[in-house]
Motif scaffolding. Structure first.
Motif, mmCIF file in Angstrom:
data_model
loop_
_atom_site.group_PDB
_atom_site.id
_atom_site.type_symbol
_atom_site.label_atom_id
_atom_site.label_comp_id
_atom_site.label_asym_id
_atom_site.label_seq_id
_atom_site.Cartn_x
_atom_site.Cartn_y
_atom_site.Cartn_z
ATOM 1 N N TRP A 20 2.913 -5.278 -11.261
ATOM 2 C CA TRP A 20 2.299 -3.985 -10.970
ATOM 3 C C TRP A 20 3.265 -2.832 -11.230
ATOM 4 C CZ3 TRP A 20 -2.771 -3.349 -9.655
ATOM 5 C CH2 TRP A 20 -3.473 -4.509 -9.276
ATOM 6 N N ASN A 21 2.710 -1.707 -11.702
ATOM 7 C CA ASN A 21 3.467 -0.460 -11.757
ATOM 8 C C ASN A 21 3.545 0.126 -10.353
ATOM 9 O OD1 ASN A 21 3.960 -0.132 -14.673
ATOM 10 N ND2 ASN A 21 1.716 -0.030 -14.800
ATOM 11 N N GLY A 22 4.481 1.034 -10.144
ATOM 12 C CA GLY A 22 4.621 1.645 -8.828
ATOM 13 C C GLY A 22 3.513 2.648 -8.544
ATOM 14 N N TRP A 23 3.308 2.938 -7.266
ATOM 15 C CA TRP A 23 2.315 3.936 -6.863
ATOM 16 C C TRP A 23 2.784 5.328 -7.268
ATOM 17 C CZ3 TRP A 23 -2.394 2.712 -5.341
ATOM 18 C CH2 TRP A 23 -2.625 1.463 -4.772
ATOM 19 N N VAL A 24 1.903 6.105 -7.849
ATOM 20 C CA VAL A 24 2.226 7.463 -8.287
ATOM 21 C C VAL A 24 1.252 8.423 -7.629
ATOM 22 C CG1 VAL A 24 2.392 9.038 -10.246
ATOM 23 C CG2 VAL A 24 3.070 6.635 -10.499
ATOM 24 N N GLY A 61 -11.694 -6.677 -14.677
ATOM 25 C CA GLY A 61 -10.954 -7.598 -13.841
ATOM 26 C C GLY A 61 -9.610 -8.012 -14.428
ATOM 27 N N LEU A 62 -9.511 -8.068 -15.770
ATOM 28 C CA LEU A 62 -8.259 -8.465 -16.394
ATOM 29 C C LEU A 62 -7.175 -7.409 -16.216
ATOM 30 C CD1 LEU A 62 -9.502 -10.066 -19.763
ATOM 31 C CD2 LEU A 62 -8.484 -11.248 -17.812
ATOM 32 N N TYR A 63 -7.568 -6.145 -16.274
ATOM 33 C CA TYR A 63 -6.595 -5.052 -16.197
ATOM 34 C C TYR A 63 -7.042 -4.036 -15.147
ATOM 35 C CZ TYR A 63 -4.923 -6.962 -20.617
ATOM 36 O OH TYR A 63 -4.441 -7.789 -21.589
ATOM 37 N N PRO A 64 -6.955 -4.380 -13.884
ATOM 38 C CA PRO A 64 -7.416 -3.459 -12.841
ATOM 39 C C PRO A 64 -6.427 -2.323 -12.594
ATOM 40 C CG PRO A 64 -6.431 -5.383 -11.841
ATOM 41 C CD PRO A 64 -6.435 -5.640 -13.324
ATOM 42 N N TYR A 65 -6.943 -1.244 -12.059
ATOM 43 C CA TYR A 65 -6.066 -0.214 -11.515
ATOM 44 C C TYR A 65 -6.643 0.237 -10.195
ATOM 45 C CZ TYR A 65 -9.256 3.504 -13.151
ATOM 46 O OH TYR A 65 -10.330 4.309 -13.360
ATOM 47 N N GLN A 66 -5.793 0.758 -9.338
ATOM 48 C CA GLN A 66 -6.161 1.077 -7.961
ATOM 49 C C GLN A 66 -5.908 2.545 -7.661
ATOM 50 O OE1 GLN A 66 -3.465 -1.641 -6.031
ATOM 51 N NE2 GLN A 66 -4.947 -3.321 -5.988
ATOM 52 N N GLU A 67 -6.768 3.104 -6.805
ATOM 53 C CA GLU A 67 -6.595 4.465 -6.302
ATOM 54 C C GLU A 67 -6.727 4.433 -4.792
ATOM 55 O OE1 GLU A 67 -8.381 7.136 -10.009
ATOM 56 O OE2 GLU A 67 -9.495 6.958 -8.134
ATOM 57 N N VAL A 68 -5.829 5.127 -4.101
ATOM 58 C CA VAL A 68 -5.844 5.177 -2.638
ATOM 59 C C VAL A 68 -5.876 6.632 -2.196
ATOM 60 C CG1 VAL A 68 -4.467 4.761 -0.560
ATOM 61 C CG2 VAL A 68 -4.697 2.964 -2.273
ATOM 62 N N ARG A 69 -6.757 6.918 -1.239
ATOM 63 C CA ARG A 69 -6.796 8.258 -0.649
ATOM 64 C C ARG A 69 -6.954 8.110 0.862
ATOM 65 N NH1 ARG A 69 -9.796 11.748 -3.083
ATOM 66 N NH2 ARG A 69 -10.248 10.541 -4.964
ATOM 67 N N PRO A 70 -6.253 8.933 1.635
ATOM 68 C CA PRO A 70 -6.372 8.836 3.092
ATOM 69 C C PRO A 70 -7.739 9.310 3.568
ATOM 70 C CG PRO A 70 -5.054 10.743 2.483
ATOM 71 C CD PRO A 70 -5.313 9.979 1.218
ATOM 72 N N TYR A 81 -8.236 11.106 6.236
ATOM 73 C CA TYR A 81 -8.062 12.500 6.646
ATOM 74 C C TYR A 81 -6.965 13.108 5.779
ATOM 75 C CZ TYR A 81 -10.509 10.548 10.637
ATOM 76 O OH TYR A 81 -11.401 9.895 11.431
ATOM 77 N N GLY A 82 -7.337 13.733 4.712
ATOM 78 C CA GLY A 82 -6.371 14.335 3.810
ATOM 79 C C GLY A 82 -6.923 14.410 2.407
ATOM 80 N N ASN A 83 -6.183 15.093 1.548
ATOM 81 C CA ASN A 83 -6.640 15.295 0.183
ATOM 82 C C ASN A 83 -5.700 14.676 -0.843
ATOM 83 O OD1 ASN A 83 -9.016 17.009 0.694
ATOM 84 N ND2 ASN A 83 -7.513 18.420 1.543
ATOM 85 N N ALA A 84 -4.849 13.759 -0.398
ATOM 86 C CA ALA A 84 -3.896 13.140 -1.314
ATOM 87 C C ALA A 84 -4.563 12.028 -2.106
ATOM 88 C CB ALA A 84 -2.710 12.606 -0.525
ATOM 89 N N ALA A 116 0.861 -1.187 0.000
ATOM 90 C CA ALA A 116 0.000 0.000 0.000
ATOM 91 C C ALA A 116 0.896 1.235 0.000
ATOM 92 C CB ALA A 116 -0.904 -0.005 1.220
ATOM 93 N N PRO A 117 0.448 2.342 -0.573
ATOM 94 C CA PRO A 117 1.299 3.541 -0.609
ATOM 95 C C PRO A 117 1.376 4.256 0.734
ATOM 96 C CG PRO A 117 -0.822 4.019 -1.594
ATOM 97 C CD PRO A 117 -0.810 2.554 -1.295
ATOM 98 N N ILE A 118 0.366 4.045 1.611
ATOM 99 C CA ILE A 118 0.356 4.684 2.924
ATOM 100 C C ILE A 118 -0.163 3.689 3.954
ATOM 101 C CG2 ILE A 118 0.086 7.061 2.103
ATOM 102 C CD1 ILE A 118 -2.912 6.784 2.650
ATOM 103 N N VAL A 119 0.149 3.965 5.221
ATOM 104 C CA VAL A 119 -0.314 3.102 6.302
ATOM 105 C C VAL A 119 -1.547 3.651 7.002
ATOM 106 C CG1 VAL A 119 0.317 2.094 8.533
ATOM 107 C CG2 VAL A 119 1.968 2.104 6.660
ATOM 108 N N PRO A 120 -1.679 4.994 7.194
ATOM 109 C CA PRO A 120 -2.869 5.499 7.906
ATOM 110 C C PRO A 120 -4.168 5.064 7.248
ATOM 111 C CG PRO A 120 -1.226 7.227 7.611
ATOM 112 C CD PRO A 120 -0.777 6.074 6.781
ATOM 113 N N ALA A 121 -5.272 5.208 8.016
ATOM 114 C CA ALA A 121 -6.595 4.815 7.520
ATOM 115 C C ALA A 121 -6.857 5.428 6.145
ATOM 116 C CB ALA A 121 -7.670 5.255 8.510
ATOM 117 N N HIS A 122 -7.384 4.617 5.239
ATOM 118 C CA HIS A 122 -7.585 5.097 3.873
ATOM 119 C C HIS A 122 -8.646 4.283 3.157
ATOM 120 C CE1 HIS A 122 -4.440 1.940 3.604
ATOM 121 N NE2 HIS A 122 -5.115 1.570 2.529
#
Length: 383
Positions: free
Chosen positions: A256-260, A224-233, A235-238, A210-216
């Protein structure tokens, strides 16, 4: 119509009352008919009270009698059967409720329809109706009295779990995060989270990859064959994003590609060290300019004054920084100095990181005692 003679009657001299026994005056006598009393005289009937009581227009002239024969003769000049039928119809009409529906356009339109099997009348406008086809399936559906029965009739089966993707299933609250994010499994490896949906991590064993550890929140999108993921905290706007390199990615990091991080107006100036998702930050700390970057780079710049130094002297000084770098190995100090009087000096002749938050340096003066201004520039990493 024949005369009526059933039963007997009781009469009283001087009275108009006639009391019958075994008689049925209502159905067989009429006001105006002739009544022949036990005395043989004729009298006019002027009232019929019941099947066993009537009265005559004049007082009875004969002697009183408790049981005598009599006769009723129709003299009205009409067909008694017709009169009886009319009276019966009148009684029926009198019993019809006053609230009976009057004729109107809707009833007229309904009466004009030609009924047929599997047809249902419906309005097409004011006072206009037509027939619609109603199938066996439609009747079976209408016969169902509960939601479960209706769903079964239509072969609509609710999803059996929040991740059930069987074709034809009805969605349920929370399905794949619909309306409420699904909690992820403690220690979830995000490299294996490929099922599209909305997921939530709050506490407990942190997810891996995961790109971050805090709650997100983590959203898995795409096919399903080509998924992509988005992570946001929480508490925050990242926001971070990554995609799979191959179809049907596995837990292997190579899939997997790296988190950007997304660069937005919110995280562009957030401290990347203290605010998850921050990209670049710049702040003045204890008189020094401190700049941090999401890639881990940190730069400290500023100026400090060095008190007057004796002519031709060489002295070591310790500069305390307002922040702490990750380690001394990556710290690169770049100090210079400005002589404040003659300009006669050899400058900063020595400098190194004494600790992760201090620089040891030395300035060699020329032939004239003078003060110096130290230009501070230190580059290193915060992570």
């Amino acid at each position: 119509m024949g005369w009526y003679r059933a039963g007997t009657v009781a009469v009283t001299n001087g009275s108009t009352a006639v009391i019958g026994t075994g008689t049925a005056f209502i159905a067989n006598a009429r006001v105006g008919d002739g009544f022949r009393g036990p005395d043989g005289a004729w009298y006019e009937i002027n009232n019929i009270a019941s099947d066993t009581a009537l009265s005559i227009a004049t007082n009875y002239l004969g002697p009183s009698l408790g049981s005598g024969i009599y006769a009723v003769m129709p003299v009205q000049g009409y067909n008694k059967d017709s009169a009886d039928q009319l009276r019966a119809a009148t009684k029926v009409i009198a019993t019809i409720p006053e609230t009976k529906q009057d004729k109107n356009n809707n009833l007229t339109a309904l009466s004009s329809l030609v009924g047929a099997a599997d047809r249902l009348p419906y309005f097409t406008g004011a006072g206009a109706l037509s027939l619609a086809v109603i199938t066996n399936k439609a009747r079976a559906l209408l016969a169902r009295s509960d939601i479960a029965g209706m769903q079964a009739e239509l072969a609509l089966v609710p999803a059996t779990s929040l991740t059930d993707r069987t074709a034809g299933r009805l969605l349920i609250p929370g399905w794949l995060g619909l309306g409420d994010a699904l909690p992820i499994t403690p220690g979830q490896d995000y490299n294996t989270l490929t099922q599209p949906g909305e997921y939530f991590y709050g506490s407990g064993t942190a997810p891996t990859n995961a790109p971050i550890v805090p709650a997100h929140l983590i959203s898995v999108k795409g096919r399903g064959l080509y998924p992509y993921q988005e992570v946001r905290p929480i508490y925050g706007n990242a926001l971070w994003q990554r995609s799979a390199k191959v179809a049907n990615p596995t837990a292997a990091a190579a899939d997997w590609n790296g988190w950007v991080p997304y660069v937005t107006g919110f995280n562009m100036t957030n401290d990347p060290q203290s605010d998850a998702g921050g990209v670049i930050s710049s702040a003045v700390v204890s008189g020094f300019r401190v700049e941090k970057f999401a890639n881990g780079t940190m730069c400290v710049t500023g100026k400090v004054a060095l008190a007057s130094q004796a002519a031709n002297s060489f002295g070591y000084q310790t500069l305390t920084l307002p922040v702490t770098f990750l380690n001394t190995a990556n710290m690169m100090p770049g100090l210079t100095c400005n002589a404040q009087s003659t300009g006669d000096s050899y400058g900063v002749v020595f400098q190194r990181a004494a600790s992760t938050s201090s620089i040891l340096y030395a300035v060699r003066n020329g032939a004239t005692a003078q003060a110096f201004e130290i230009n501070v520039s230190v580059r290193g990493t915060w992570k």
